[in-house]
Design an enzyme around this catalytic site. Structure first.
Site, PDB file in Angstrom:
ATOM      1  CE1 TYR A 159      -3.936   2.212   0.432  1.00  0.00           C
ATOM      2  CE2 TYR A 159      -2.573   3.341   2.054  1.00  0.00           C
ATOM      3  CZ  TYR A 159      -3.697   3.300   1.250  1.00  0.00           C
ATOM      4  OH  TYR A 159      -4.581   4.367   1.258  1.00  0.00           O
ATOM      5  CE  LYS A 163      -3.492   5.080  -1.986  1.00  0.00           C
ATOM      6  NZ  LYS A 163      -4.550   5.481  -2.930  1.00  0.00           N
TER       7      LYS A 163
HETATM    8  N1  LIG Z   1      -9.715   5.845   4.566  1.00  0.00           N
HETATM    9  C1  LIG Z   1      -8.535   6.369   4.797  1.00  0.00           C
HETATM   10  O1  LIG Z   1      -8.130   6.582   5.951  1.00  0.00           O
HETATM   11  C2  LIG Z   1      -7.634   6.746   3.655  1.00  0.00           C
HETATM   12  C3  LIG Z   1      -6.425   7.377   3.954  1.00  0.00           C
HETATM   13  C4  LIG Z   1      -5.581   7.747   2.925  1.00  0.00           C
HETATM   14  C5  LIG Z   1      -5.938   7.499   1.611  1.00  0.00           C
HETATM   15  N2  LIG Z   1      -7.126   6.857   1.335  1.00  0.00           N
HETATM   16  C6  LIG Z   1      -7.438   6.616  -0.077  1.00  0.00           C
HETATM   17  O2  LIG Z   1      -8.707   7.147  -0.380  1.00  0.00           O
HETATM   18  C7  LIG Z   1      -9.320   6.404  -1.439  1.00  0.00           C
HETATM   19  C8  LIG Z   1     -10.720   5.991  -1.032  1.00  0.00           C
HETATM   20  O3  LIG Z   1     -10.614   5.109   0.073  1.00  0.00           O
HETATM   21  P1  LIG Z   1     -11.790   4.846   1.113  1.00  0.00           P
HETATM   22  O4  LIG Z   1     -11.196   4.957   2.455  1.00  0.00           O
HETATM   23  O5  LIG Z   1     -13.006   5.608   0.767  1.00  0.00           O
HETATM   24  O6  LIG Z   1     -12.017   3.279   0.851  1.00  0.00           O
HETATM   25  P2  LIG Z   1     -13.326   2.392   0.612  1.00  0.00           P
HETATM   26  O7  LIG Z   1     -14.458   2.870   1.460  1.00  0.00           O
HETATM   27  O8  LIG Z   1     -12.863   0.992   0.720  1.00  0.00           O
HETATM   28  O9  LIG Z   1     -13.702   2.737  -0.909  1.00  0.00           O
HETATM   29  C9  LIG Z   1     -12.848   2.369  -1.945  1.00  0.00           C
HETATM   30  C10 LIG Z   1     -13.601   2.528  -3.247  1.00  0.00           C
HETATM   31  O10 LIG Z   1     -12.733   2.125  -4.305  1.00  0.00           O
HETATM   32  C11 LIG Z   1     -13.468   1.210  -5.112  1.00  0.00           C
HETATM   33  N3  LIG Z   1     -12.599   0.327  -5.870  1.00  0.00           N
HETATM   34  C12 LIG Z   1     -11.690  -0.568  -5.415  1.00  0.00           C
HETATM   35  N4  LIG Z   1     -11.131  -1.213  -6.446  1.00  0.00           N
HETATM   36  C13 LIG Z   1     -11.716  -0.729  -7.574  1.00  0.00           C
HETATM   37  C14 LIG Z   1     -11.576  -0.990  -8.955  1.00  0.00           C
HETATM   38  N5  LIG Z   1     -10.737  -1.931  -9.397  1.00  0.00           N
HETATM   39  N6  LIG Z   1     -12.304  -0.282  -9.835  1.00  0.00           N
HETATM   40  C15 LIG Z   1     -13.182   0.662  -9.411  1.00  0.00           C
HETATM   41  N7  LIG Z   1     -13.382   0.937  -8.113  1.00  0.00           N
HETATM   42  C16 LIG Z   1     -12.652   0.251  -7.222  1.00  0.00           C
HETATM   43  C17 LIG Z   1     -14.353   0.468  -4.138  1.00  0.00           C
HETATM   44  O11 LIG Z   1     -15.374  -0.238  -4.828  1.00  0.00           O
HETATM   45  P3  LIG Z   1     -16.092  -1.551  -4.192  1.00  0.00           P
HETATM   46  O12 LIG Z   1     -17.170  -1.045  -3.266  1.00  0.00           O
HETATM   47  O13 LIG Z   1     -16.617  -2.247  -5.386  1.00  0.00           O
HETATM   48  O14 LIG Z   1     -15.046  -2.329  -3.458  1.00  0.00           O
HETATM   49  C18 LIG Z   1     -14.849   1.639  -3.313  1.00  0.00           C
HETATM   50  O15 LIG Z   1     -15.865   2.330  -4.008  1.00  0.00           O
HETATM   51  C19 LIG Z   1      -8.371   5.226  -1.714  1.00  0.00           C
HETATM   52  O16 LIG Z   1      -7.546   5.525  -2.805  1.00  0.00           O
HETATM   53  C20 LIG Z   1      -7.545   5.147  -0.433  1.00  0.00           C
HETATM   54  O17 LIG Z   1      -6.279   4.559  -0.660  1.00  0.00           O
HETATM   55  C21 LIG Z   1      -7.970   6.485   2.319  1.00  0.00           C
END
Ligand SMILES: NC(=O)c1ccc[n+]([C@@H]2O[C@H](COP(=O)([O-])OP(=O)(O)OC[C@H]3O[C@@H](n4cnc5c(N)ncnc54)[C@H](OP(=O)(O)O)[C@@H]3O)[C@@H](O)[C@H]2O)c1
Length: 236
Positions: A159, A163
């Site tokens: 991961y 990033k």
């Molecule tokens: N949450 C945090 O603390 C955090 C911190 C830093 C960065 N981020 C980044 O923020 C972004 C959103 O994360 P989140 O926390 O909202 O996570 P999340 O709730 O798990 O949502 C991730 C989203 O990405 C979609 N996804 C995964 N693989 C995909 C693919 N191959 N094609 C299209 N869509 C896909 C998922 O779809 P499905 O529902 O179908 O799985 C879901 O809609 C990510 O890039 C993550 O790395 C998050």
């Protein structure tokens, strides 16, 4: 004229909130999702359009670009938000299966390039397009090497390195597009409570979405090739 945005992975979490907040600004926020049912349901809740798009499936990305061209002819904002993590990395980098890296990179790295390249012709047609890549503080090399900082212990090979790669991808596209009105930036949403981390984050998805929305709606004086969080620039 109404602006059009595409947010990948917008059926839930931070992506859903980005779509909602962009919609509140009067922007047409296309909900990109790999699962038709969940994506349509989210889009319906938001009153926004839906397009099926799996960032690891180039065919679905091309089809999504064709659909956006047919429906809107142009794309003003692309938020590369879709991302995954495989939480089995506590054993350390040397115990992380290479296949896990491949899987994470397919979405977090190669997926971003696939989507960006497919959407770029539509983004170039907009007067001043914005590309936002959802990065993470875990991608920061500077923070990773701060022995006294909170990120020293979070040594997740696939991961974190995905990033870091995304950060360089952000810079690379910003340089290619330097002489155009298009701005390309990386956003750090902070640690937000979403499915990605079993809702362990202290921030809400809405709070995490705010920086992406800001970068998606930057004025002409805004930065490009930057790595930003709510408080401002973050160490590369
Ligand atoms: N949450 C945090 O603390 C955090 C911190 C830093 C960065 N981020 C980044 O923020 C972004 C959103 O994360 P989140 O926390 O909202 O996570 P999340 O709730 O798990 O949502 C991730 C989203 O990405 C979609 N996804 C995964 N693989 C995909 C693919 N191959 N094609 C299209 N869509 C896909 C998922 O779809 P499905 O529902 O179908 O799985 C879901 O809609 C990510 O890039 C993550 O790395 C998050």
């Amino acid at each position: 004229m109404t602006k059009t945005a595409l947010i990948t992975g917008a059926n839930k979490g931070i992506g859903y909130e980005i779509a909602r907040l962009l919609g509140e600004r009067g922007i047409t926020a296309i909900v990109g999702a790999r699962d038709e049912e969940r994506g349509r349901a989210a889009a319906e809740r938001l009153g926004q359009p839906f397009v099926r798009l799996d960032v690891t499936d180039a065919g679905s990305v091309t089809a999504a670009a064709k659909w956006i061209e047919h429906e809107y002819g142009v794309l003003d904002i692309l938020v590369n938000n879709a991302g995954i993590v495989i939480w089995n990395e506590d054993a350390g980098p040397s115990a992380t299966p290479v296949d896990d890296l491949r899987r994470v990179y397919e979405t977090n790295v190669f997926g971003v390039v696939t989507v960006t390249n497919a959407m770029l012709p539509l983004l170039r047609r907009a007067p001043a397009a914005r590309i936002v890549n959802m990065s993470s503080e875990l991608g920061s090399l500077g923070l990773a090497m701060d022995v006294d900082g909170p990120f020293w212990v979070h040594n997740y090979l696939s991961y974190n390195s995905s990033k870091s790669a995304l950060n360089m991808i952000t810079v690379s596209y910003a340089k290619e597009l330097w002489d155009t009105p298009i701005k390309v930036n990386a956003a750090n949403p902070g640690h937000c409570a979403t499915d990605l981390n079993g809702h362990s984050g202290l921030r809400t998805a809405e709070q995490g979405a705010a920086i992406a929305v800001e970068l998606a709606t930057l004025g002409a004086d805004g930065p490009t090739g930057a790595y930003l969080e709510d408080a401002g620039p973050i160490r590369w």
